[in-house]
Design an enzyme around this catalytic site. Structure first.
Site, PDB file in Angstrom:
ATOM      1  N   TYR A 143       1.708   1.396  11.611  1.00  0.00           N
ATOM      2  CA  TYR A 143       2.422   2.570  11.103  1.00  0.00           C
ATOM      3  C   TYR A 143       1.647   3.852  11.406  1.00  0.00           C
ATOM      4  O   TYR A 143       2.204   4.827  11.941  1.00  0.00           O
ATOM      5  CB  TYR A 143       2.639   2.419   9.595  1.00  0.00           C
ATOM      6  CG  TYR A 143       3.183   3.653   8.918  1.00  0.00           C
ATOM      7  CD1 TYR A 143       4.525   4.014   9.044  1.00  0.00           C
ATOM      8  CD2 TYR A 143       2.354   4.463   8.153  1.00  0.00           C
ATOM      9  CE1 TYR A 143       5.025   5.151   8.423  1.00  0.00           C
ATOM     10  CE2 TYR A 143       2.840   5.599   7.533  1.00  0.00           C
ATOM     11  CZ  TYR A 143       4.175   5.944   7.671  1.00  0.00           C
ATOM     12  OH  TYR A 143       4.654   7.071   7.059  1.00  0.00           O
TER      13      TYR A 143
ATOM     14  N   SER B  82       3.203  12.209   8.821  1.00  0.00           N
ATOM     15  CA  SER B  82       2.662  11.472   7.689  1.00  0.00           C
ATOM     16  C   SER B  82       1.198  11.825   7.516  1.00  0.00           C
ATOM     17  O   SER B  82       0.508  12.179   8.482  1.00  0.00           O
ATOM     18  CB  SER B  82       2.797   9.962   7.926  1.00  0.00           C
ATOM     19  OG  SER B  82       2.080   9.229   6.955  1.00  0.00           O
TER      20      SER B  82
END
Length: 701
Positions: A590, A577
């Site tokens: 996250y 990510s």
């Protein structure tokens, strides 16, 4: 994984007795050519009638010559390489019957068989591009309008037995004739034609070691004649076999844990096979195979090899048999494979002449293990599966043949002549170059989601087989079904798997090994996303992110890594990510979990390099369209963090935030994965590739 034993017979399995499936209502609506196709599809749809890709059918039909306008007789016959069960009208070759009959003026004896094939294209009707098969003379030289030539197990059992000719006479009297073995070609067509002339009442001919050919005046009569002949043979053999144990009786009982044994063994064997490309595997533990490999006569019959040319072309001269008590010994497996290759090379050297093609792959196609079952290896999954099915046919043939006499395998010289036939070599040379990932096995977690399904589709489009893993069973089934329709059922398998559960992960990779033979490409993609101010982040939320995005990547990569070490090759791709390298406001759990996964990839790259295992990361950003993650709370949370609505305004926000101001789609991420999975990146490991339309904050270097 499942280790329970399916029910299997301790006694000889009976031959299936086919019955007519002809439907007059359907047939009445069809043209003569469509009737031929209907008949062919009916015959080919039942594997007790003919093998996949085997057999051929024909009809002599009246057509208008496109050049002269005259009515001419045209032979419609299954073309080379087709399958009568699935073919369409374009699968038939069409040839002028008059020209085919004139070819005999060029024939001077058996030595001309290959030469005669070269004349077939000159007989083509209406510029049909479908190549005529080697069996065309069997249909053209006989005067009958409709002809079927099939290779059902019950028929080949008669054709491959020392008692076959006597049994043929006993079953049918003089209605069905008998001819000794002759390789397919013009000479065999002449032999059948002359036999019929000398025996005018005959309705068909048994071809030793090959099959049966029969004929009739109408499509329906020809079909029903074929079905009845097979039924006659099956009923006769079933009576002869009775209830006595097959193959001398059982010596090795099926092992309850045989699937687990096969899942462990298949990657080892696959890794030990030589060649430019890896092979795909197929496992079967059906009752017939278990009965055969566990029998007293197993070694004797296995060594003889197969009989019918259709079987032999797909299974090689003989299988490799392994001692089940030694399959945990890697040196034994290595030596067994080496000995098989040496034996195959000796067979080639005994039989080859200067004009023959170079020796092909010397690895075994069929591997048999008492108590475990049958494993077949080939360049792709479909070919491996079909090879296994053909060896299953060969087992049935041996059972029936031994019930009425001694099983007779194909003579070594004849077998070699078929395997290395110039015509077969020409067919192989005409095949298109394989796609880059043919022979590769990929595992994709989160496979039912946007990025996962796009990645799987990209890998399959380049020839890979894919095991999809996802915890959403309904979504997984829907995606898998779509892929089976799009790419073929042999390319796709699925396993319900929660990547945070160690036992489920181990079982899923074991299933992949059993289905395909190993793992070459692993894509860690299963993920979640959450948004919360740091001081409001609960332990439960923190753990949830790290369970899926860190522990989940660890557990799945560990199983993939273990399989890849066996192969001394592999590519692991983590879906990371932008947040793994760039700080994110309100997403600490996250982002931290993604960063942990990305650093794990670096560690794996270090440990994997000595084994040829490459590990890389693709970092997406804002893959909104098609994403399951963005369909839920994450969309609302990120919209709230930026003070915008959840619709087009959110998508526009992320698009305009990027340097290129473009949407990032699941297919874009899939392209990055394909780069790292393929040989395009053969010299890349430990790298991160940003696919985010440009984000300076996330620049890796």
């Amino acid at each position: 994984m499942e280790t329970m034993s399916p029910s299997h017979s301790k006694f000889a399995t009976k031959f299936a007795v086919p019955s007519s499936l002809w439907n007059d209502e359907i047939a009445s609506t069809l043209s003569p050519a469509e009737l031929l196709l209907y008949r062919s599809n009916l015959l080919g749809s039942d594997l007790t009638v003919t093998n996949f890709g085997g057999g051929n059918t024909s009809a002599k039909l009246k057509e208008t010559d496109p050049l002269t306008g005259d009515e001419v007789e045209v032979l419609w016959v299954k073309g080379s390489g087709g399958d009568i069960g699935s073919m369409k009208l374009d699968g038939f070759s069409t040839l002028y019957q008059s020209k085919l009959l004139e070819l005999e003026s060029h024939y001077n004896g058996p030595e001309d068989d290959d030469k005669m094939v070269g004349y077939l294209p000159h007989c083509t009707f209406n510029l049909n591009p479908r190549a005529a098969s080697i069996d065309t003379p069997l249909h053209s030289l006989l005067p009958f309008k409709h002809i079927d030539h099939v290779h059902p197990d019950a028929i080949i059992a008669l054709a491959a037995s020392s008692g076959g000719e006597a049994a043929t006479q006993e079953i049918w009297g003089g209605k069905i004739g008998w001819l000794p073995w002759k390789r397919p070609g013009f000479t065999l067509g002449v032999m059948i034609r002359d036999y019929v002339k000398q025996n005018p009442g005959v309705q068909g001919v048994m071809l030793a070691g090959h099959g049966i050919i029969c004929w009739a005046d109408t499509a329906k009569a020809c079909y029903e004649q074929t079905i009845q002949l097979i039924a006659d043979a099956a009923e006769y053999l079933n009576t002869k076999m009775g209830d006595a144990p097959a193959f001398g009786g059982e010596q090795v009982a099926p092992k309850p844990e045989r699937k687990a044994i096969a899942a462990k063994l298949m990657p080892k064997l696959r890794s030990m096979m030589t060649g430019e490309r890896p092979k795909l595997a197929h496992f079967s533990d059906d009752g017939e195979t278990l009965e055969f490999v566990g029998s007293a006569d197993f070694e004797r019959l296995a060594e003889l090899g197969t009989s019918c040319p259709d079987h032999f072309l797909r299974t090689k001269i003989a299988p490799l048999t392994l001692d089940p008590s030694r399959i945990d010994d890697d040196s034994y497996l290595e030596q067994s494979l080496s000995d098989y290759r040496d034996s195959y090379a000796a067979y080639y050297n005994r039989c080859a002449v200067e004009s023959d093609p170079a020796m092909r792959d010397a690895n075994p196609v069929v591997v048999l293990i008492p108590g475990v079952g049958r494993i077949t290896f080939a360049a792709n999954k479909a070919t491996a599966r079909i090879a296994g099915e053909f060896y299953g046919n060969a087992i049935n043939v041996m059972r029936g043949a031994e019930a009425i006499g001694d099983y007779i395998a194909l003579d070594e010289k004849e077998a070699f002549g078929i395997e290395y036939w110039a015509l077969e070599e020409a067919k192989l040379q005409r095949m298109p170059k394989p796609k880059p990932l043919v022979g590769k096995i990929a595992v994709v977690t989160g496979g039912a989601g946007g990025i996962g399904s796009a990645t799987a589709a990209r890998l399959m489009s380049e020839g890979a087989c894919v095991m999809l893993m996802d915890r959403d069973e309904n979504a997984l089934e829907a995606v898998g079904s779509g892929f089976a329709e799009r790419f073929g059922k042999d390319h796709i398998r699925s396993a319900v798997c929660d990547v945070t559960k160690e036992d489920q992960v181990i079982a899923a990779f074991e299933s992949c090994a059993l289905e395909f033979g190993g793992c070459d490409i692993f894509v860690a993609n299963a993920g979640i996303a959450s948004s919360s101010p740091f001081e409001d982040t609960s332990i439960a939320l923190w753990d949830k992110n790290f369970d899926v995005l860190s522990k989940g990547y660890f557990l799945t990569a560990r199983s993939a890594f273990t399989l890849m070490k066996l192969q001394k090759e592999g590519s692991i791709v983590f879906i990371g990510s932008k947040n793994a390298v760039a700080a994110a406001k309100g997403a600490s759990a996250y982002a931290a979990a993604k960063a942990a996964a990305n650093h794990l990839a670096r560690c794996l790259a270090l440990e994997g390099a000595p084994y040829g295992i490459r590990v890389n990361v693709v970092n997406p950003d804002a893959v909104i369209k098609g994403s399951k993650i963005w369909d839920g709370d994450w969309r609302k949370e990120r919209a709230g963090a930026h003070g915008i609505d959840t619709g087009k305004e959110l998508e526009e926000h992320y698009r305009l935030r990027s340097m290129l101001q473009r949407d990032v789609l699941p297919e874009d991420i899939a392209e990055g994965v394909y780069f790292f999975a393929s040989d395009l990146s053969a010299k890349s490991t430990g790298n991160m590739l940003n696919v985010d339309a440009g984000n300076a904050q996330a620049f890796v270097r």
